[in-house]
Design an enzyme around this catalytic site. Structure first.
Site, PDB file in Angstrom:
ATOM      1  N   LEU C 234      -6.015   1.482  -4.239  1.00 22.18           N
ATOM      2  CA  LEU C 234      -6.701   0.865  -3.096  1.00 22.18           C
ATOM      3  C   LEU C 234      -5.909   0.958  -1.784  1.00 22.18           C
ATOM      4  CD1 LEU C 234      -9.220  -0.882  -2.419  1.00 22.18           C
ATOM      5  CD2 LEU C 234      -7.755  -2.879  -2.718  1.00 22.18           C
ATOM      6  N   ASP C 235      -6.570   1.376  -0.699  1.00 22.79           N
ATOM      7  CA  ASP C 235      -5.965   1.470   0.633  1.00 22.79           C
ATOM      8  C   ASP C 235      -4.781   2.441   0.678  1.00 22.79           C
ATOM      9  OD1 ASP C 235      -7.798  -0.432   1.293  1.00 22.79           O
ATOM     10  OD2 ASP C 235      -6.380  -2.089   1.407  1.00 22.79           O
TER      11      ASP C 235
END
Lengths: 291, 291, 291, 291
Positions: C234-235
């Site tokens: 994520l990210d």
């Protein structure tokens, strides 16, 4: 590159080749072939075909053990076949540069700083001032300072001195770093494509004198600077780089001047660096800049 | 604010006061005093004294339980003493706005999007098009669309219709959102300070027609847009906001147009928002913009 | 291209070829040769050799009368010799795109606007919302809206529906246009390199939830947005584009959100356009973006 | 201001007053009143009420014939009534500044250039280096250079020397111009609000060592710099200014460093100038910057 040890292959030189010619199929293949023939490894390459002018532009960096003569020989048939204008140089070679100044120090200080501390590939071989104000800066950076005063009566004589310096010092690039004199048409023509100016406005806005005062009067919200090649046509030469800075109503003309100095020095520095790195090619009145 | 419960103090309204007058000592104190007298709490305030014009400008946001009449009464002696031009409004009130368009949708789409989704304080009470192309966009946002075609022969008549709409719809702001018609001097004068235009160049560069084609020809490295108040003097009205975007040699005129649309819509949106928020004051041919 | 008139040569199709492979001499020459063999005229070409990864990247636009089969046949030996990963497409072909949204409209409105009015080369074949808020926008632009609600219990089922839509609609690109759900690792892996997200901060600053609140607390002077490929991490996926906007102390968190929306929509639009134009190549955890 | 000629009124001094206090109605009126009482003419004024902290901030420039004692006497009741933190200075007074450096010259060169040529209102009373590399630059600008080497064993001793210099030279501002040593918590505390650092990343991204290498690994498309007050909490002090520059995949870590130097020097220069002009007020962990 000059010592010989048969057991150690010499490190390859990195070359930069720039060229332009009328556009047609097969140019990239022919150039890549000529370079491959001499064992060249292309590390960076950019092309642009301008539909407006019908010209094709190319910049190639290539690692090769070959010397200049060998490379030129390999390229000769390609150059002839496509009627190319071209230039071949060693990547990173410092180009012999003459800087012309008047009284404002910001561009000179910045260029000399970048030469010494930031490996900008220029070798400032001299600083010419029509005033003596900036001599101390040249001194600090160990650069010969030439005082060439200009009055209405001595203008021709001063330009003669400039020509002598360009010849004696084997100058490749002349930078007008807020040099407040106008070069003659003849000199502009003779040094065409070698003289870079910084104009203190976002051209074509505010051509001519006192651009910050004009910008103030017009109430603009951004002020800018333009770096361009010098042609006989004042403030109309091919643009290399432009930049702007935001201002507001509270700024007096003197503030605009101070803020503008920062824009000018970075705009000029980019233009000089890109020119020195053979990234700027002339396309009529426009420039192709390969980043 | 309208229901009455003696045990709960009504929430204070937030007011915005803008003013200008010849500069002299004591203005801030006098204004702050008049507001304090009515229990006002200043939450935001900006001043600017222009040494060039000798004018003083002020924008104050103030929370007060007082109504408009009370505030105006408190300010009246100050206004008279300093010969102020002034305006008083409720913060966040949506200003009645008429948008004029031709065929290019980008500015209209952006303004209507910002009104609906981003709380830009405008209330678009109508869209006028000299073509019907953008009617569907007005429809989607639930805005009445008025088709007012303009030909050489019907220009006066079309302007008459514009005046009617401005009057009928109680319009406070007219936005020329890439409206490709020139308003008459008379209409410009009558709506002075109420009409905002977006010009698709970084003025004063490339005034007049086809600015992107001009920009291409000149080989600029940044293209821009300018939002300004409309005066009879075409492309010469006081500038509210400008912005630019970087371009390079590879961009054709059509690319410049597409890139320019993004610059235009955000430049116009800022100008309209700041105007609607009473942040823009006229200082002769220049603007004071309080952020 | 399909009608036949022996006296008129068919207009050449413009192809875009992207490739990457381990770097070594001769790649450009071999590719240019294979294209020249089929009469291709290179109109735009960029290369990059990454010294860190040892990989070479190339993007070529070429005009050729040849069809896909012919070009692939010509390229096959080169592809094999250099162990290339490659892709061949027609320039300007609109890539089939699925847009996933929640409640925030700004990115969806902008993408659909650009598809319709600015010739962004995408064909939005559907909009998926886990809420119904944006259905009206999809309707206005004539796009099928699929309501796929997600709760903790129905997450797997919702992802199943997404996979069905991707398959049924022959989707090439999935855009997370402020879609507030996290895709499963498995789905990320299966759609690797095809899913583009917009994160509302200047990554790696302010990862995770409520980035504008974090930015406010830290008192930053610029806020940003990051568009990146989605990976299971994520990210942390490869960054395609980032941009920022200046803010000051006077901005509340809600202001940062509104200002941020402008940065987000333009950052995402650039990333989607460049991806659709085959300008973005993966270099491990980084991207090569050819402008 | 000190010669007396009864027929010529002395030119008014311009004062700058900054203050903060708990927000409540009447502050602006009270301050403006106290200044008006002494014949002060407010030329520039900005206020900000922070709803989050409940604090009010104000910066006023005022022309007055009154001396410091008179102004302080006039302000005393207001200061007491509102429990203000405040500072009064003469506009343009050069603040006594100590610059700490290691080996990188770009920030030092820029600050000294701006002091001498751009009227930045600082008076660099000394340069401290833990290496001797930049002594020649200090010499050129006529600044005393103090070589204070730091090793693990001499750290305490070196800090003692710093404290001595701050005291002896009556230093008001300490600038860490790429000084590669960490100050002790105690020193940070003692000089709280007086020490400005430039961090070579867009904080909070890439805290700690080698930020450009981290930025390269993450493949960011913009690199930045952050100037902040130094607190004991490393890289976490209140941010004064940030800026960024665009980079692309072709940049090696060394390129990022060189590009970053330009961002660092201009970000630090702005922070130092604004601090010196009393434009920066502390609002807890954040700053209010009045432009």
């Amino acid at each position: 590159m000059t010592t010989f040890d048969p057991s150690v292959p010499p490190p390859a030189t990195e070359w930069v080749l720039t060229l332009s010619c009328p556009d047609q199929p097969g140019i990239v293949h022919a150039v890549a072939g000529a370079l491959a023939e001499r064992g060249g490894n292309i590390t960076e390459s950019q092309q642009f075909g301008d539909p407006a002018s019908g010209l094709f532009f190319m910049r190639v960096q290539v690692q090769a053990d070959a010397g200049r003569a060998e490379l030129e020989a390999a390229l000769a048939p390609v150059v002839e076949r496509f009627a190319m204008t071209w230039e071949l140089d060693v990547v990173g070679r410092r180009r012999r540069t003459l800087v012309l100044v008047s009284k404002a120090p910001h561009c000179l200080v910045d260029l000399l700083y970048r030469e010494r501390y930031q490996s900008m590939p220029i070798d400032v071989v001299g600083v010419v001032g029509n005033h003596r104000d900036l001599e101390e800066i040249a001194d600090f950076y160990g650069k010969p300072f030439h005082h060439v005063p200009v009055t209405r009566d001595t203008k021709a004589q001063a330009e003669g001195r400039l020509r002598e310096l360009v010849a004696e010092l084997d100058v490749e690039v002349v930078v007008l770093a807020r040099y407040m004199q106008i070069l003659s048409d003849e000199l502009c023509r003779d040094l065409s494509g070698q003289v870079i100016n910084i104009h203190h406005s976002f051209l074509p806005s505010f051509k001519g004198a006192r651009p910050y005062a004009q910008a103030y009067d017009r109430g603009v919200k951004l002020i800018g600077a333009t770096s361009h090649y010098v042609t006989g046509d004042l403030d109309e030469g091919p643009i290399i780089e432009q930049d702007v800075e935001r201002v507001d109503h509270s700024r007096a003309v003197t503030d605009l001047v101070a803020i503008g100095e920062d824009v000018e020095r970075r705009t000029l520095a980019r233009a000089v660096r890109w020119h020195a790195e053979h990234r700027v090619l002339l396309d009529g009145h426009r420039t192709v800049v390969f980043h």
